[in-house]
Design an enzyme around this catalytic site. Sequence first.
Site, PDB file in Angstrom:
ATOM      1  N   SER A  47       0.566   2.173   4.545  1.00 23.45           N
ATOM      2  CA  SER A  47       1.475   3.273   3.855  1.00 23.45           C
ATOM      3  C   SER A  47       1.485   4.328   4.660  1.00 23.45           C
ATOM      4  CB  SER A  47       1.027   3.414   2.205  1.00 23.45           C
ATOM      5  OG  SER A  47      -0.341   4.072   2.344  1.00 23.45           O
ATOM      6  N   HIS A 159      -0.184  -1.433  -1.421  1.00 23.08           N
ATOM      7  CA  HIS A 159      -1.429  -2.450  -0.914  1.00 23.08           C
ATOM      8  C   HIS A 159      -1.546  -3.590  -1.909  1.00 23.08           C
ATOM      9  CE1 HIS A 159      -3.480   1.178   1.043  1.00 23.08           C
ATOM     10  NE2 HIS A 159      -2.445   0.742   1.660  1.00 23.08           N
ATOM     11  N   GLN A 167      -0.791   3.982  -5.765  1.00 28.11           N
ATOM     12  CA  GLN A 167      -1.562   3.019  -4.614  1.00 28.11           C
ATOM     13  C   GLN A 167      -2.772   2.906  -5.009  1.00 28.11           C
ATOM     14  OE1 GLN A 167      -0.407   3.534  -0.482  1.00 28.11           O
ATOM     15  NE2 GLN A 167      -2.487   4.163  -0.431  1.00 28.11           N
ATOM     16  N   GLU A 168      -3.814   3.760  -5.376  1.00 25.97           N
ATOM     17  CA  GLU A 168      -5.354   3.657  -5.413  1.00 25.97           C
ATOM     18  C   GLU A 168      -5.775   4.107  -6.674  1.00 25.97           C
ATOM     19  OE1 GLU A 168      -6.959   4.968  -1.805  1.00 25.97           O
ATOM     20  OE2 GLU A 168      -5.345   4.035  -0.633  1.00 25.97           O
ATOM     21  N   GLU A 211      -7.216  -3.494   0.135  1.00 25.34           N
ATOM     22  CA  GLU A 211      -8.700  -2.727   0.189  1.00 25.34           C
ATOM     23  C   GLU A 211      -9.649  -3.510  -0.733  1.00 25.34           C
ATOM     24  OE1 GLU A 211      -7.679   1.269  -0.196  1.00 25.34           O
ATOM     25  OE2 GLU A 211      -6.553   1.406   1.814  1.00 25.34           O
ATOM     26  N   ASP A 246      -5.127   8.047  -5.491  1.00 17.31           N
ATOM     27  CA  ASP A 246      -4.256   8.256  -4.401  1.00 17.31           C
ATOM     28  C   ASP A 246      -2.651   7.744  -4.721  1.00 17.31           C
ATOM     29  OD1 ASP A 246      -2.719   8.482  -1.981  1.00 17.31           O
ATOM     30  OD2 ASP A 246      -3.778   7.172  -0.812  1.00 17.31           O
ATOM     31  N   GLU A 289      -4.824  12.331  -4.306  1.00 14.70           N
ATOM     32  CA  GLU A 289      -4.200  12.249  -3.212  1.00 14.70           C
ATOM     33  C   GLU A 289      -2.704  12.266  -3.084  1.00 14.70           C
ATOM     34  OE1 GLU A 289      -6.734   9.791  -0.862  1.00 14.70           O
ATOM     35  OE2 GLU A 289      -4.863   9.311   0.593  1.00 14.70           O
ATOM     36  N   ASP A 314      -2.891  13.653   2.575  1.00 15.77           N
ATOM     37  CA  ASP A 314      -3.025  12.202   3.547  1.00 15.77           C
ATOM     38  C   ASP A 314      -1.683  12.356   4.389  1.00 15.77           C
ATOM     39  OD1 ASP A 314      -3.408  10.044   4.916  1.00 15.77           O
ATOM     40  OD2 ASP A 314      -3.307   8.654   3.218  1.00 15.77           O
ATOM     41  N   LYS A 339      -8.449  10.554   8.918  1.00 15.29           N
ATOM     42  CA  LYS A 339      -8.274   9.266   9.450  1.00 15.29           C
ATOM     43  C   LYS A 339      -8.398   9.303  10.934  1.00 15.29           C
ATOM     44  CE  LYS A 339      -5.695   7.192   5.489  1.00 15.29           C
ATOM     45  NZ  LYS A 339      -4.283   7.039   5.046  1.00 15.29           N
ATOM     46  N   SER A 366     -11.817   8.603   5.714  1.00 11.97           N
ATOM     47  CA  SER A 366     -11.095   7.412   5.315  1.00 11.97           C
ATOM     48  C   SER A 366     -11.028   6.260   6.077  1.00 11.97           C
ATOM     49  CB  SER A 366      -9.758   7.806   4.678  1.00 11.97           C
ATOM     50  OG  SER A 366      -9.198   6.791   4.195  1.00 11.97           O
ATOM     51  N   HIS A 367     -11.129   5.126   5.729  1.00 14.44           N
ATOM     52  CA  HIS A 367     -10.661   3.878   6.380  1.00 14.44           C
ATOM     53  C   HIS A 367      -9.166   3.572   6.253  1.00 14.44           C
ATOM     54  CE1 HIS A 367     -10.215   1.441   2.340  1.00 14.44           C
ATOM     55  NE2 HIS A 367      -9.467   2.604   2.144  1.00 14.44           N
ATOM     56  N   ARG A 368      -8.480   2.610   6.719  1.00  8.56           N
ATOM     57  CA  ARG A 368      -7.211   2.277   6.650  1.00  8.56           C
ATOM     58  C   ARG A 368      -6.989   0.979   5.860  1.00  8.56           C
ATOM     59  NH1 ARG A 368      -3.723   5.738   9.632  1.00  8.56           N
ATOM     60  NH2 ARG A 368      -2.376   4.979   7.678  1.00  8.56           N
ATOM     61  N   SER A 369      -5.935   0.790   5.412  1.00 13.69           N
ATOM     62  CA  SER A 369      -5.616  -0.667   4.539  1.00 13.69           C
ATOM     63  C   SER A 369      -5.975  -1.873   5.631  1.00 13.69           C
ATOM     64  CB  SER A 369      -4.381  -0.481   3.832  1.00 13.69           C
ATOM     65  OG  SER A 369      -3.312  -0.400   4.539  1.00 13.69           O
ATOM     66  N   LYS A 390     -13.930   7.455   1.503  1.00 14.48           N
ATOM     67  CA  LYS A 390     -13.128   6.331   0.777  1.00 14.48           C
ATOM     68  C   LYS A 390     -13.079   5.266   1.852  1.00 14.48           C
ATOM     69  CE  LYS A 390      -8.215   6.623   0.878  1.00 14.48           C
ATOM     70  NZ  LYS A 390      -6.986   6.858   0.287  1.00 14.48           N
TER      71      LYS A 390
HETATM   72  C1  LIG Z   1      -5.822   4.248   3.210  1.00 15.81           C
HETATM   73  C2  LIG Z   1      -4.514   4.593   2.844  1.00 15.81           C
HETATM   74  O1  LIG Z   1      -3.575   3.428   3.212  1.00 15.81           O
HETATM   75  P1  LIG Z   1      -2.914   3.004   4.598  1.00 15.81           P
HETATM   76  O2  LIG Z   1      -4.125   2.833   5.445  1.00 15.81           O
HETATM   77  O3  LIG Z   1      -2.071   2.000   4.454  1.00 15.81           O
HETATM   78  O4  LIG Z   1      -2.368   4.432   4.887  1.00 15.81           O
HETATM   79  C3  LIG Z   1      -4.272   5.814   2.442  1.00 15.81           C
HETATM   80  O5  LIG Z   1      -2.933   5.913   1.988  1.00 15.81           O
HETATM   81  O6  LIG Z   1      -4.890   6.528   2.191  1.00 15.81           O
HETATM   82 MG   LIG Z   2      -3.528   7.934   0.990  1.00 13.21          MG
END
Ligand SMILES: C=C(OP(=O)(O)O)C(=O)O
Ligand SMILES: [Mg+2]
Length: 425
Positions: A47, A159, A167-168, A211, A246, A289, A314, A339, A366-369, A390
């Site tokens: 996303s 996701h 989403q989260e 995730e 999020d 978020e 984000d 990110k 932050s990580h990514r999905s 996160k």
């Molecule tokens: C971690 C996320 O998703 P993606 O890596 O798919 O952007 C997010 O939207 O915060």
């Molecule tokens: Mg996000």
Amino acid sequence: MSLESPTQIVSVKGRWILDSRGNPTVEVDVVTACGALGRAAAPSGASKGSREALELRDGEKAFHGKGVSKAVKNVNEEIANALKGLDALDQRKVDLTMIELDGTSNKSRLGANAIVATSMAVAKAAANSLGLPLYRYLGGPLADELPTPLLNVINGGEHAGNDLAIQEFMIVPWDFSSFSEALQAASEIYHTLKGYLKERYGKSAINVGDEGGFAPPMKETREALDALVEAIKESGYEGRVALALDAAATHFYDPNKDVYVIDGQELDREGLLEFYEKLIQEYPIVSIEDPLQENDWEGFKEAVKRLKVRIVGDDLLVTHPDLVAKAIKEGAANAVLVKVNQVGTVSEAWDVVDMAHRSKWAAIVSHRSGETEDTFIADFAVGVGAKAIKTGAPARGERTAKYNRLLRIEEELSTPRFARNKYFL
Ligand SMILES: C=C(OP(=O)(O)O)C(=O)O
Ligand SMILES: [Mg+2]
């Protein structure tokens, strides 16, 4: 012939590896003159914000495409040639060299995946050359604070294959004296939640999303929030664990009608803000978020004024220093998701954290999905003193790799501190 310093870059080698969604991604090895190796891999989002740095990435027929293989070629040829001989300690110069070599505003020629994997590998090679852990190299002698984890335990949106628009759904274990106690609570809640979902929604409800959070067949936001509140209570952590969302609202926004499609309703900006206001009154939510779609700067300002929780940018800010500077000036958020791959270099992500902290914003690393086993972001979070991280559910190897790295960092520090409620407004 010039004399080599021990930290001079002598080799840069790229290859493809698989990410957690089974897609190819870029891994880079950087070696310095003293023989130290830095290895890092690019994660990938699903996303994405439309203004993110662009990765060269294959489509559905990944292995028959040219994306990642082109990025790997760029690492092995152009990037390697440009970086060899530079000092790995000179992160800014390394990153600027790649930015200039790429020559585009979004790193689309060489590929943000090629650039970010190299940038992170250079930082690791520098740290290893000095015999320092990465967090210590990045953060200096006083980097000793562990971030509050935001753990995504129910997945929706892009996701997951369910009907949740948001989403989260994250749990925020904050009232603990150490990171390890917070993570233990999160793990216990995750398992309690699993039982709750299985009992109410059947066996398939415990299937997981990208995730590692559960992806139950829920239709409405409140069902997910109720499940979290119940799991926290049943685990004995009521009052000590908060919630974070999020929304990733760009992805349930219909631009043709200018409405958000959520919980069987079509809401305009005002309707969605009222929806959030009610949720914040009913549930212990400390941050949202991307509450609105990525182009609605006015809406974000309104959200900051009205919702009185952390409003995290984000998709809105895509870890870009210029956008973060604008948002700080205009009050369009009060926290930024960081990110590294979204902007493409370690030094630009560093700048974003620095700007955030100077303005009393929270930085959430932050990580990514789509992830790999790389734990760079765990060290980065401690190194920059981020208030939160996160990195998904406390399950699935590519997510636990980061949490486990933080456990080890905490153990290694003689005076570890835990960010506790510093993430809160
Ligand atoms: C971690 C996320 O998703 P993606 O890596 O798919 O952007 C997010 O939207 O915060
Ligand atoms: Mg996000």
